[in-house]
Motif scaffolding. Structure first.
Motif, PDB file in Angstrom:
ATOM      1  N   THR A 172       1.000  -1.123  -0.037  1.00  0.00           N
ATOM      2  CA  THR A 172      -0.108   0.071   0.080  1.00  0.00           C
ATOM      3  C   THR A 172       0.951   1.258   0.045  1.00  0.00           C
ATOM      4  O   THR A 172       1.779   1.381   1.003  1.00  0.00           O
ATOM      5  N   SER A 173       0.588   2.411  -0.774  1.00  0.00           N
ATOM      6  CA  SER A 173       1.203   3.713  -0.862  1.00  0.00           C
ATOM      7  C   SER A 173       0.333   4.611  -1.021  1.00  0.00           C
ATOM      8  O   SER A 173      -0.709   4.645  -1.635  1.00  0.00           O
ATOM      9  N   GLU A 174       0.879   5.707  -0.632  1.00  0.00           N
ATOM     10  CA  GLU A 174      -0.254   6.960  -0.582  1.00  0.00           C
ATOM     11  C   GLU A 174       0.763   8.363  -0.561  1.00  0.00           C
ATOM     12  O   GLU A 174       1.926   8.272  -0.130  1.00  0.00           O
ATOM     13  N   TYR A 175       0.027   9.236  -1.438  1.00  0.00           N
ATOM     14  CA  TYR A 175       0.862  10.458  -1.463  1.00  0.00           C
ATOM     15  C   TYR A 175      -0.027  11.755  -1.194  1.00  0.00           C
ATOM     16  O   TYR A 175      -1.194  11.544  -1.816  1.00  0.00           O
ATOM     17  N   GLN A 176       0.066  12.574  -0.431  1.00  0.00           N
ATOM     18  CA  GLN A 176      -1.152  13.918  -0.308  1.00  0.00           C
ATOM     19  C   GLN A 176      -0.182  14.914  -0.731  1.00  0.00           C
ATOM     20  O   GLN A 176       0.948  15.288  -0.536  1.00  0.00           O
ATOM     21  N   THR A 177      -0.830  15.918  -1.397  1.00  0.00           N
ATOM     22  CA  THR A 177      -0.186  17.255  -2.003  1.00  0.00           C
ATOM     23  C   THR A 177       0.000  18.270  -1.169  1.00  0.00           C
ATOM     24  O   THR A 177       1.071  19.163  -1.120  1.00  0.00           O
ATOM     25  N   ASN A 178      -0.734  18.410  -0.068  1.00  0.00           N
ATOM     26  CA  ASN A 178      -0.640  19.676   0.993  1.00  0.00           C
ATOM     27  C   ASN A 178       0.518  19.474   1.413  1.00  0.00           C
ATOM     28  O   ASN A 178       1.036  20.634   1.842  1.00  0.00           O
ATOM     29  N   ASN A 179       0.640  18.518   2.401  1.00  0.00           N
ATOM     30  CA  ASN A 179       2.031  18.404   3.135  1.00  0.00           C
ATOM     31  C   ASN A 179       2.934  17.480   2.638  1.00  0.00           C
ATOM     32  O   ASN A 179       3.852  17.073   3.570  1.00  0.00           O
ATOM     33  N   LEU A 648      -7.449   1.652  -6.509  1.00  0.00           N
ATOM     34  CA  LEU A 648      -6.762   3.061  -6.769  1.00  0.00           C
ATOM     35  C   LEU A 648      -7.787   4.115  -6.201  1.00  0.00           C
ATOM     36  O   LEU A 648      -8.977   3.929  -6.305  1.00  0.00           O
ATOM     37  N   PHE A 649      -7.469   4.654  -5.355  1.00  0.00           N
ATOM     38  CA  PHE A 649      -8.308   5.904  -4.774  1.00  0.00           C
ATOM     39  C   PHE A 649      -7.704   7.306  -4.938  1.00  0.00           C
ATOM     40  O   PHE A 649      -6.652   7.530  -4.514  1.00  0.00           O
ATOM     41  N   ILE A 650      -8.516   8.143  -5.492  1.00  0.00           N
ATOM     42  CA  ILE A 650      -8.269   9.594  -5.781  1.00  0.00           C
ATOM     43  C   ILE A 650      -8.988  10.515  -4.568  1.00  0.00           C
ATOM     44  O   ILE A 650     -10.412  10.293  -5.288  1.00  0.00           O
ATOM     45  N   ILE A 688      -5.231  17.132  -2.110  1.00  0.00           N
ATOM     46  CA  ILE A 688      -5.304  15.902  -3.074  1.00  0.00           C
ATOM     47  C   ILE A 688      -4.562  14.587  -2.654  1.00  0.00           C
ATOM     48  O   ILE A 688      -3.224  14.708  -2.447  1.00  0.00           O
ATOM     49  N   VAL A 689      -5.178  13.465  -2.757  1.00  0.00           N
ATOM     50  CA  VAL A 689      -4.763  12.070  -2.053  1.00  0.00           C
ATOM     51  C   VAL A 689      -4.817  11.151  -2.999  1.00  0.00           C
ATOM     52  O   VAL A 689      -6.073  11.156  -3.701  1.00  0.00           O
ATOM     53  N   PHE A 690      -3.650  10.764  -3.275  1.00  0.00           N
ATOM     54  CA  PHE A 690      -3.654   9.311  -4.246  1.00  0.00           C
ATOM     55  C   PHE A 690      -3.162   8.074  -3.227  1.00  0.00           C
ATOM     56  O   PHE A 690      -2.076   8.212  -2.495  1.00  0.00           O
ATOM     57  N   LYS A 691      -3.813   7.087  -3.424  1.00  0.00           N
ATOM     58  CA  LYS A 691      -3.667   6.031  -2.697  1.00  0.00           C
ATOM     59  C   LYS A 691      -3.930   4.701  -3.598  1.00  0.00           C
ATOM     60  O   LYS A 691      -4.719   4.556  -4.353  1.00  0.00           O
ATOM     61  N   LEU A 692      -2.767   3.654  -3.428  1.00  0.00           N
ATOM     62  CA  LEU A 692      -2.614   2.478  -4.222  1.00  0.00           C
ATOM     63  C   LEU A 692      -2.519   1.442  -3.371  1.00  0.00           C
ATOM     64  O   LEU A 692      -1.851   1.586  -2.803  1.00  0.00           O
ATOM     65  N   VAL A 693      -3.269   0.259  -3.760  1.00  0.00           N
ATOM     66  CA  VAL A 693      -3.251  -0.931  -2.799  1.00  0.00           C
ATOM     67  C   VAL A 693      -3.334  -2.257  -3.693  1.00  0.00           C
ATOM     68  O   VAL A 693      -3.973  -2.185  -4.779  1.00  0.00           O
ATOM     69  N   VAL A 694      -2.104  -2.798  -3.884  1.00  0.00           N
ATOM     70  CA  VAL A 694      -1.993  -3.940  -4.622  1.00  0.00           C
ATOM     71  C   VAL A 694      -1.662  -5.236  -3.817  1.00  0.00           C
ATOM     72  O   VAL A 694      -0.922  -5.417  -3.049  1.00  0.00           O
ATOM     73  N   PRO A 695      -2.611  -6.106  -3.913  1.00  0.00           N
ATOM     74  CA  PRO A 695      -2.700  -7.558  -2.986  1.00  0.00           C
ATOM     75  C   PRO A 695      -2.015  -8.302  -4.092  1.00  0.00           C
ATOM     76  O   PRO A 695      -2.214  -8.471  -5.328  1.00  0.00           O
ATOM     77  N   LEU A 696      -1.464  -9.330  -3.304  1.00  0.00           N
ATOM     78  CA  LEU A 696      -0.914 -10.510  -4.038  1.00  0.00           C
ATOM     79  C   LEU A 696      -1.025 -11.606  -3.491  1.00  0.00           C
ATOM     80  O   LEU A 696      -0.700 -11.941  -2.163  1.00  0.00           O
ATOM     81  N   SER A 697      -1.659 -12.416  -4.076  1.00  0.00           N
ATOM     82  CA  SER A 697      -2.409 -13.840  -3.718  1.00  0.00           C
ATOM     83  C   SER A 697      -0.923 -14.885  -3.862  1.00  0.00           C
ATOM     84  O   SER A 697      -0.768 -14.853  -4.939  1.00  0.00           O
TER      85      SER A 697
END
Length: 698
Positions: A172-179, A648-650, A688-697
């Motif tokens: 899981t990874s995330e980036y936020q533009t404000n801070n 993916l969540f924006i 503005i927030v970008f969040k990516l979740v990558v599951p691996l079975s």
């Protein structure tokens, strides 16, 4: 304000969702249709929400992943009846129905989270990435968790154990533009031949946040890292699991000092976007080990939980290498209970729980005395169903012993040596009537208990995080409360609605207030006092989904908190959240498409009404004007050949970049801007927030 409230009563929603943790689960509005299937832990074991007399709500993993937050408390603070006291971007403390601090118990990995929760600038030392779902119990829960659960309980559940033979990895990874917040988390879990494991590593960093009025806010940057490892065995006789946890956060301290001529906030570094440490700052470490055992005995099961926690908090003011304050807290937790399902339909639980604490002062400065605490409680609960009626109740007896250690500092008595004993009786009785499959009515009466903490009893020093000098009160008595709850919920194919009303009377309510005394020339003085309080309020909701793809929901919640027999200047309880209305329009774009699944777009509005019920005396508090924030979000799951590849969540929060101050922000009371004649620091601007979740079975 009363007129506005009356107009909004019919447009409110509760964020209830099934506590299922599959990333490709159906979206939130469909979960409303399954309200009657949502399971919670309950007082006597797992039960459905529709059968619990006290108000309970659940946030699923999917909701947590799609939320906008810088910490786990922010992620749940939009739930009806829940808010947070904030001190910058990385520190938030939960508030339930107007009560916070030690009145909210936090449970993680099965045990009470014990740190420095008495302080304003201490957050909850929990890695949000390790949380699989959140259970929110509103109202006194002292029956199961003892002192400090007077307002309610937040139970942070890990992701469930995988089925036999499965393994899973997730990034899981995330980036936020404000801070500039960046985080990542790596998890690996499995279940092979009954041997279960789950290992996670997380890191997070953020520079100073910004808004249109203040620009960048010095001291709001933070860094965080956490690790968690669980291993155990599942057998026919039960299970045994050991969980080890590590959490470390380095938050700055926002002092809000300004240049008198320009009104700008003063930085101690030329790089306003630094991710590094700037003075003053904190170092907080939390270590935890939990042994969770369950053994099936006859028709019941014996559950035994044992935990050890060590919390270290260091505060650096003048030097990067020499700390001023240094608290080191050791906690031993224990909880042993037997749960039985009888042939006659009774569900019974009985047990013993408590803790032992030792807090040490290892710094050169002092705020609270070193102390030892012993806590023990005995409880029993029972529940049964008679046709459409579900009845639940129980009793608990608690004893707490506190020993404060005396201290002489610079030939002056800083802390007295004193001992206090507190005894409490807690209980509850409630019922639910299932009128139909769609309609449920509930009522509950409960008695809560909370012993004063050492900060309230013995403080004597500068509290840098709140920019004030605090004086405790040795003579404070334990808080005792009576609360009544009434509620109803309705769920149909097209409409879901809930309403919950409460009235809470608290004897010996403890609070701080400002005085004109001077103990330190650079800080205002605050003393702890107590009185009788009354809190009343409600949460209401309606969620309309005229067809499968469209969801329109609204929530409204408010609490009126006063001290009895007081004049207007001291009538209202400090830090009472303002009435809040939230609204959401959500449209599902795809379901089970070849490449995309569970795609949606949503527009949210969050309106905080003016809070003019505040503690006026000595300018302890000020009124807060109303403000409205808008949030735009979208999300989707990516698929390939029927396999879930990623989510993916924006999200764009505060899309109109509104300048505002939350009534529960501690930063409202920092320095005055002599140019604009505005006091304090404002909250975060557009983000503005970008969040990516990558599951691996595997």
């Amino acid at each position: 304000m009363k007129k506005n409230i009356a107009c909004l009563l019919l447009s409110c929603v509760i964020q209830t969702a099934a506590a299922q943790n599959h990333a490709d689960s159906t979206d939130m509005f469909y979960q409303h249709l399954k309200l009657n299937e949502v399971m919670v832990t309950g007082l006597t074991g797992a039960s459905k929400i529709k059968d619990t007399p006290a108000p309970v709500s659940v946030m699923s993993l999917r909701e947590l992943q799609s939320s906008v937050s810088t910490n786990i408390i922010d992620a749940i603070a939009r739930q009806p009846g829940v808010s947070q006291i904030t001190t910058g971007g990385g520190i938030s403390k939960p508030v339930i129905r107007g009560l916070g601090y030690n009145r909210v118990a936090v449970v993680h990995d099965g045990i009470r989270q014990e740190g420095q929760q008495w302080g304003d600038e201490h957050g909850i030392e929990i890695d949000g990435q390790s949380v699989g779902s959140v259970e929110i119990l509103k109202g006194p829960a002292s029956l199961m968790y003892g002192s400090d659960a007077m307002a309610g309980v937040l139970i942070f559940h890990p992701q469930p154990i995988l089925p036999l033979g499965q393994m899973r990895a997730q990034i899981t990874s995330e980036y936020q533009t404000n801070n500039g917040l960046f985080d990542y988390s790596v998890d690996y879990a499995g279940n092979k031949n009954g041997f279960v494991w789950d290992a996670r590593w997380s890191q997070k960093m953020a520079h100073a946040y910004q808004n249109k009025r203040d620009g960048f806010v010095p001291g709001s940057q933070f860094r965080e890292q956490a690790a968690r490892a669980m291993m155990g065995i599942n057998r026919s006789w039960g299970y045994s699991r050991l969980t080890l946890g590590y959490y470390h956060i380095t938050p700055g301290i926002i002092e809000g000092e300004r240049d008198e001529e320009t009104g700008e906030l003063e930085f101690t570094t030329d790089n306003k976007k630094t991710y590094g440490k700037t003075l003053p700052f904190q170092q907080v470490y939390h270590y935890k080990a939990v042994l969770d055992n369950t053994v099936y005995l006859g028709k019941g099961r014996l559950k035994a939980l044992f935990g050890y926690q060590q919390n270290q908090r260091q505060e650096f003011e003048e030097s990067f290498d020499e700390y001023g304050l240094y608290f080191k807290l050791h906690t031993l937790n224990y909880d042993v209970r037997y749960l039985l399902d009888t042939d006659s339909g009774w569900k019974i639980a009985a047990g013993i729980g408590g803790m032992y604490q030792q807090s040490l002062n290892k710094g050169e400065e002092f705020l609270i005395p070193a102390y030892k605490l012993t806590d023990i409680g005995f409880f029993t609960t029972a529940s049964r169903q008679w046709g459409r009626w579900h009845v639940t109740g129980g009793l608990r007896v608690d004893h707490r012993h506190l020993h404060s250690e005396g201290l002489i500092d610079d030939d002056e008595l800083r802390f007295e040596d004193f001992k206090r004993n507190f005894n409490g009786l807690s209980g509850s009785i409630g019922t639910v009537f299932n009128v139909t499959e769609q309609l449920n009515l509930r009522a509950n009466v409960s008695r809560g208990f909370r012993a004063p903490n050492m900060s309230e009893l013995g403080s004597n020093g500068v509290h840098e995080g709140t920019v004030r000098y605090e004086i405790g009160n040795h003579d404070l008595k334990a808080e005792q409360s009576w609360q009544a709850d009434l509620g109803a919920d309705f769920t149909s194919k097209y409409v879901s609605a809930q309403v919950a009303l409460f009235a809470n009377r608290i004897d010996n309510y403890i609070y701080t207030h400002r005085t004109d005394e001077v103990f330190d020339s650079e800080h205002s003085t605050y003393r702890y006092a107590s009185g009788d309080a009354r809190l009343m309020g409600f949460e209401a909701s309606v969620d309309v989904h005229p067809f499968h793809s469209l969801h329109f929901g609204n929530t409204f919640c408010m609490v009126d908190a006063i001290q009895l027999h007081q004049p207007r200047e001291t009538k209202y309880i400090p830090f009472t959240p303002a009435p809040r209305w939230t609204s959401e329009v959500k449209y599902e774009l795809t379901h089970d498409w070849r490449w995309l699944d569970n795609s949606y777009v949503a527009l949210n509005m969050e309106c905080h009404l003016r809070q003019d019920h505040y503690y006026m005396a000595e300018e302890t508090e000020t009124a807060t004007p109303s403000y409205t924030l808008f949030l735009l979000s979208a999300g989707t799951d990516f698929r390939y050949r029927g396999k879930h590849l990623a989510s993916l969540f924006i999200t764009a929060n505060n899309i109109f970049d509104r300048v505002y101050q939350s009534h529960l922000s501690r930063l409202k009371y920092t320095d005055m801007n002599l140019v604009t004649n505005e006091r304090g620091v404002f909250n975060m601007g557009r983000n503005i927030v970008f969040k990516l979740v990558v599951p691996l079975s595997l």
